[in-house]
Structures are given as C-alpha cells and as structure tokens.
Write an enzyme that holds these catalytic residues in place. Sequence first.
Site, PDB file in Angstrom:
ATOM      1  N   ARG A  46       0.826  -1.213   0.000  1.00 39.79           N
ATOM      2  CA  ARG A  46       0.000   0.000   0.000  1.00 39.79           C
ATOM      3  C   ARG A  46       0.856   1.256   0.000  1.00 39.79           C
ATOM      4  NH1 ARG A  46      -3.959  -1.203   4.815  1.00 39.79           N
ATOM      5  NH2 ARG A  46      -1.890  -1.482   5.625  1.00 39.79           N
ATOM      6  N   LYS A 145       2.001 -19.874   4.984  1.00 38.86           N
ATOM      7  CA  LYS A 145       1.201 -20.280   6.127  1.00 38.86           C
ATOM      8  C   LYS A 145       1.012 -19.065   7.038  1.00 38.86           C
ATOM      9  CE  LYS A 145       3.072 -21.161   9.933  1.00 38.86           C
ATOM     10  NZ  LYS A 145       4.002 -20.214  10.548  1.00 38.86           N
ATOM     11  N   ASP A 174       5.646 -24.170   3.059  1.00 42.05           N
ATOM     12  CA  ASP A 174       6.014 -24.474   4.444  1.00 42.05           C
ATOM     13  C   ASP A 174       7.533 -24.429   4.405  1.00 42.05           C
ATOM     14  OD1 ASP A 174       7.023 -25.887   6.692  1.00 42.05           O
ATOM     15  OD2 ASP A 174       4.997 -26.599   7.043  1.00 42.05           O
ATOM     16  N   HIS A 175       8.129 -23.373   4.920  1.00 43.19           N
ATOM     17  CA  HIS A 175       9.559 -23.183   4.635  1.00 43.19           C
ATOM     18  C   HIS A 175      10.427 -24.273   5.253  1.00 43.19           C
ATOM     19  CE1 HIS A 175       9.783 -21.188   8.580  1.00 43.19           C
ATOM     20  NE2 HIS A 175      11.092 -21.342   8.513  1.00 43.19           N
ATOM     21  N   GLU A 213      12.775 -22.727  20.087  1.00 40.58           N
ATOM     22  CA  GLU A 213      13.301 -21.406  19.719  1.00 40.58           C
ATOM     23  C   GLU A 213      13.700 -20.674  20.989  1.00 40.58           C
ATOM     24  OE1 GLU A 213      11.320 -19.437  16.191  1.00 40.58           O
ATOM     25  OE2 GLU A 213       9.632 -20.399  17.171  1.00 40.58           O
ATOM     26  N   ASP A 232       0.799 -22.084  14.835  1.00 41.46           N
ATOM     27  CA  ASP A 232       1.967 -21.453  14.214  1.00 41.46           C
ATOM     28  C   ASP A 232       3.021 -22.487  13.805  1.00 41.46           C
ATOM     29  OD1 ASP A 232       3.494 -19.083  13.507  1.00 41.46           O
ATOM     30  OD2 ASP A 232       4.772 -19.516  15.239  1.00 41.46           O
ATOM     31  N   HIS A 237       4.724 -26.982  10.252  1.00 41.67           N
ATOM     32  CA  HIS A 237       6.108 -27.472  10.226  1.00 41.67           C
ATOM     33  C   HIS A 237       6.274 -28.840  10.897  1.00 41.67           C
ATOM     34  CE1 HIS A 237       6.795 -23.464   8.952  1.00 41.67           C
ATOM     35  NE2 HIS A 237       6.945 -22.899  10.124  1.00 41.67           N
ATOM     36  N   LYS A 336       8.496 -21.038  22.238  1.00 43.87           N
ATOM     37  CA  LYS A 336       9.298 -19.816  22.164  1.00 43.87           C
ATOM     38  C   LYS A 336       9.976 -19.627  23.516  1.00 43.87           C
ATOM     39  CE  LYS A 336       7.269 -17.927  18.293  1.00 43.87           C
ATOM     40  NZ  LYS A 336       8.143 -17.939  17.121  1.00 43.87           N
TER      41      LYS A 336
HETATM   42  C1  BG6 Z   1       7.522 -19.492  11.299  1.00 41.32           C
HETATM   43  C2  BG6 Z   1       6.743 -19.139  12.536  1.00 41.32           C
HETATM   44  O1  BG6 Z   1       6.713 -20.230  10.418  1.00 41.32           O
HETATM   45  O2  BG6 Z   1       8.666 -20.252  11.649  1.00 41.32           O
HETATM   46  C3  BG6 Z   1       7.634 -18.391  13.522  1.00 41.32           C
HETATM   47  O3  BG6 Z   1       5.626 -18.341  12.185  1.00 41.32           O
HETATM   48  C4  BG6 Z   1       8.889 -19.161  13.804  1.00 41.32           C
HETATM   49  O4  BG6 Z   1       6.919 -18.134  14.728  1.00 41.32           O
HETATM   50  C5  BG6 Z   1       9.566 -19.583  12.504  1.00 41.32           C
HETATM   51  O5  BG6 Z   1       9.757 -18.345  14.560  1.00 41.32           O
HETATM   52  C6  BG6 Z   1      10.747 -20.511  12.769  1.00 41.32           C
HETATM   53  O6  BG6 Z   1      11.452 -20.707  11.588  1.00 41.32           O
HETATM   54  P1  BG6 Z   1      13.012 -21.024  11.597  1.00 41.32           P
HETATM   55  O7  BG6 Z   1      13.340 -21.248  10.156  1.00 41.32           O
HETATM   56  O8  BG6 Z   1      13.703 -19.859  12.211  1.00 41.32           O
HETATM   57  O9  BG6 Z   1      13.164 -22.265  12.439  1.00 41.32           O
END
Ligand code: BG6
Length: 486
Positions: A46, A145, A174-175, A213, A232, A237, A336
């Site tokens: 935007r 996601k 989904d990375h 994390e 999340d 994942h 987290k």
């Molecule tokens: C994301 C979540 O999909 O993955 C985040 O939304 C999370 O909350 C992150 O921190 C973790 O990804 P990575 O690659 O740092 O393990």
Amino acid sequence: IAVEPFDIVVFGATGDLSQRKLLPALYERDKAGQVPPEARIIGTSRRPLSDDEFRDFARKAILEHIPTAEQSGTVLDDFLARLSYVPVDANAKKGWADLGKALKDGAERIRIFYLATSPDLFGEICGQLGQHGLVTERSRVVVEKPIGKDLESARELNDAIGRVFPEESTYRIDHYLGKETVQNLMALRFANALFEPLWNSSHIDHVQITVAESLGVEGRAGYYDGAGALRDMVQNHILQLLCLVAMEPPTSMEAASLSDEKLKVLKSLKPITDGMVNTATVRGQYRAGASSGGAVPGYLDELGNTTSHTETFVALKAEIENWRWANVPFYLRTGKRLAARMSEIVVTFRAIPHSVFDGSAGPISQNHLVIRLQPDEGVKLWLMIKDPGPGGMRLQHVPLDMSFAEAFNVRNPDAYERLVMDVVRGNQSLFMRRDVVEQAWAWADPIIEAWKASKEPPKPYTAGTWGPSAAIALIERDGRTWHEDE
Ligand code: BG6
C-alpha cells in the site's frame, strides 16, 4: 542451473517476510547466476513508493541480512536494477491497472504472484488478479502459512484461491520443507538400505520431534496471540516433519506421490479429543526469565494483556494408527523462549532383547538416530561400543557423527532460495497440497477446541528453560525422557 525468464510480483513487498527472506533469497540466486537477465521483480504494497525508493528499501534489507553484499562489486546494483514498484491497495481496489502496465510485454513468461501479506488478503488479491486479467496461462500463486486458522477457514481460503488459480499453479509454502536438513531426511530414509527395514514398530521404540526457539514473539504479538504455538508451528512445520519420518516410501519424488503418502499419515493420526487432551497435550506460556541476551519479559507483559491464554509452548503425544507405527508414540514439542534454538528429530530404537554382558559392562542404552535440523546440522547414530583399553568389557554409548559443516564446505542456502526457484521451475514437491493442509487442520481442530473449552490457563514456564514441568511429566509417564544434547 539457470531457469526460464520470469516475472515475480511480491505483494507485501515492504513487509517483514519480504525484507528478511524473499529479497535476500532472490539476491542470492541472482548472485549465483541463476536468475536470467530478463527476469523482473515487482514489489507492491500500500505504501506510495517510487522505484528508486523501493530499491533503497531493498538495498537496506539485503545489507542487513547479507552484510557481505556490500563488497559484491556490481552484483547488488545489478540485482536492484531488476526491481520496480507499483503501489497496490487490495482493499481499496487501487493500483491494479498500474500493475497490469508493469507486467505488459511479459504475457508469455512465467508469472509468479507471491502473497507475502496477511492471509486475510489472499482471497481479495486473487480475486482482483483474476478480475483485472492479470492471470495468464503460466501464472502461479505462492501463499504463506498460516492457511486459515481452522479447517473451515482453510477451506474458504483454498476455495477463494482455487477460483482463480488451479491446484497445479498454487504453491503453499512451508519453509521447513525447503531446509537442507529436512530434505536430507528423505535422502537418509530412501537412499540408504540400512534404515528402512528397521523403520517400523518392531524396531523403533518412539520418535521425538523438537523445534525449540530461544526468541520470543519478536514484535509479532498481534498475529501470534491469535494463533499460538499449535497453529503457528505444529499444524504445519512439525506435522510435515512427522509425515516425512512416518510416510511409506513414495512411488517417486514427484509432488503427487509425496502428497499422497503424507495424506495417508495424517489420516492415520489418532484424534486427540476432549477426554484425552489433558494426558496427551501440554500447553505452556512463558513468564519473565533470561535468554542469552539477558533478562526478558514474560509473554503477557510483551503483549500488554494479562488474560491471554495463548500458548507459546506445546508438547504432545501423537499416535499413528497404522500397520507400521502402531504403539510407537511420536512426542512433539515446540516453544518460544526455550533454553536454546534447537530443532531435531530423534528416532529411538528398541532395547536389545537380552544382554550377554555382566553388570560390570555398565548399562546398555538404546540406539538412537538424531537428525539435527538446526543449528549444527548433521546426523548422529548412537551405538554401544567397547570402552578401549585393557580394563575388561566396559560399554559406552558413542555417536557415529556426521556434521554437515565438516563434511561439506559449502554455504547452507536459506530454504526460501530453494523454494522460490522451485516455483519458477514448476516443481511442487516441497509444497503443501490442499488436502494435506486441510487434513492437518482436521487433526489440530479438536485440540484447539478442547483447550478453548477448558477454563485452565496454559502452564507457566520461565523464559530460558525447556518449558513447563508438565511437558517432562508427559513423556516420563511412559517411562521415557526428552532427548538432551549429548
Ligand atoms: C515461522 C513461525 O513459520 O517459523 C515463527 O511463524 C517461527 O513463529 C519460525 O519463529 C521458525 O522458523 P526457523 O526457520 O527460524 O526455524
């Protein structure tokens, strides 16, 4: 390997994902010579920026994440020259004609619409792209996601996307699937003869998947509080990791075969319903504590809301009701502000049936295979061996240790580099098919419902620890313990 010329339109180009992941990933691929000279990258959001203002923005984002880009000679400038910018307001329905102009002369090319925006906008953006005639034969859409917040909203979202883009052109990211170590899991299972014969309930005692994390919610409290750790991390994942560990050998590495096998695993997951939720799940929320950087506030303080029941930690006992995995629990946990950033899969084999050694040999530990996803990526196979020396037969548990950093002297590319290029190549194997995403919600929904119905708040845990003590009790009730780094 070079790819065909393409245009990529990034929606949400000034947002967090674009800054942290997409722009740096595209830069790296360009630097590696993979992006053809004609390829164009069009940012939209935007904000009313000019092309040059967007290039400045992108330069800063890239330098922040890849400081060495400063010394790249003309590489960074050449990359920035590919960028242009068109302000588009999806809700106010403004800017579409300008986007059409920017895409002119590219009708034959692969055209990618990357929706790095809030999911609330996915439907509207797809609809507008369709109405403005911007979707060509070779167009693809990429969505991030979370795909919805439950099964019903996921279906609605998938329907909205599906009205404009067919499933073959829809790439749900989904990375985790793009991480090198996650792909290596498939190599480990299906390119080695060693493991597959043992990969079942006759030989495996249990599996643990941990995605820990050390960071907190990092300025994303607005999104996170409406989601929580189950939505999340677990629904996507962690369930994807579970599928890769548990699935039958696919007929090939084609997307359809992989998705078919994942779907079967998800359909076999035992539902965790009301009656079981207290014994099979633990949800936690962090309180003030310490991380490596010093004292950190609790979740509720960060949020500025003292009543939220959103979980920042989940531990679960999942069971797969099929022939291969009957009675093999999969313990899953993520959170987290835990003691460390550490993701791993641990496969623990059954104990030997009988020991021929006498008591002086010491205890015999179960073999386990540890697949470390991050950091210190690698694979360790823990075995019992004889302690060297003349002191009699003493046994020790030691790892056959394969560290990726030591074995391969190459840069570990970010997951997004691989995934964005897969979209250009039209390879969907590392993406989530609609039915897979929806089946994962079908399993997650009853847990979320049961938590909502219970008035109990999540269990508190101190930031910088491994989560609430109830998570330890969850696995210890079964006579097992969470794997500790050895
Ligand atoms: C994301 C979540 O999909 O993955 C985040 O939304 C999370 O909350 C992150 O921190 C973790 O990804 P990575 O690659 O740092 O393990």
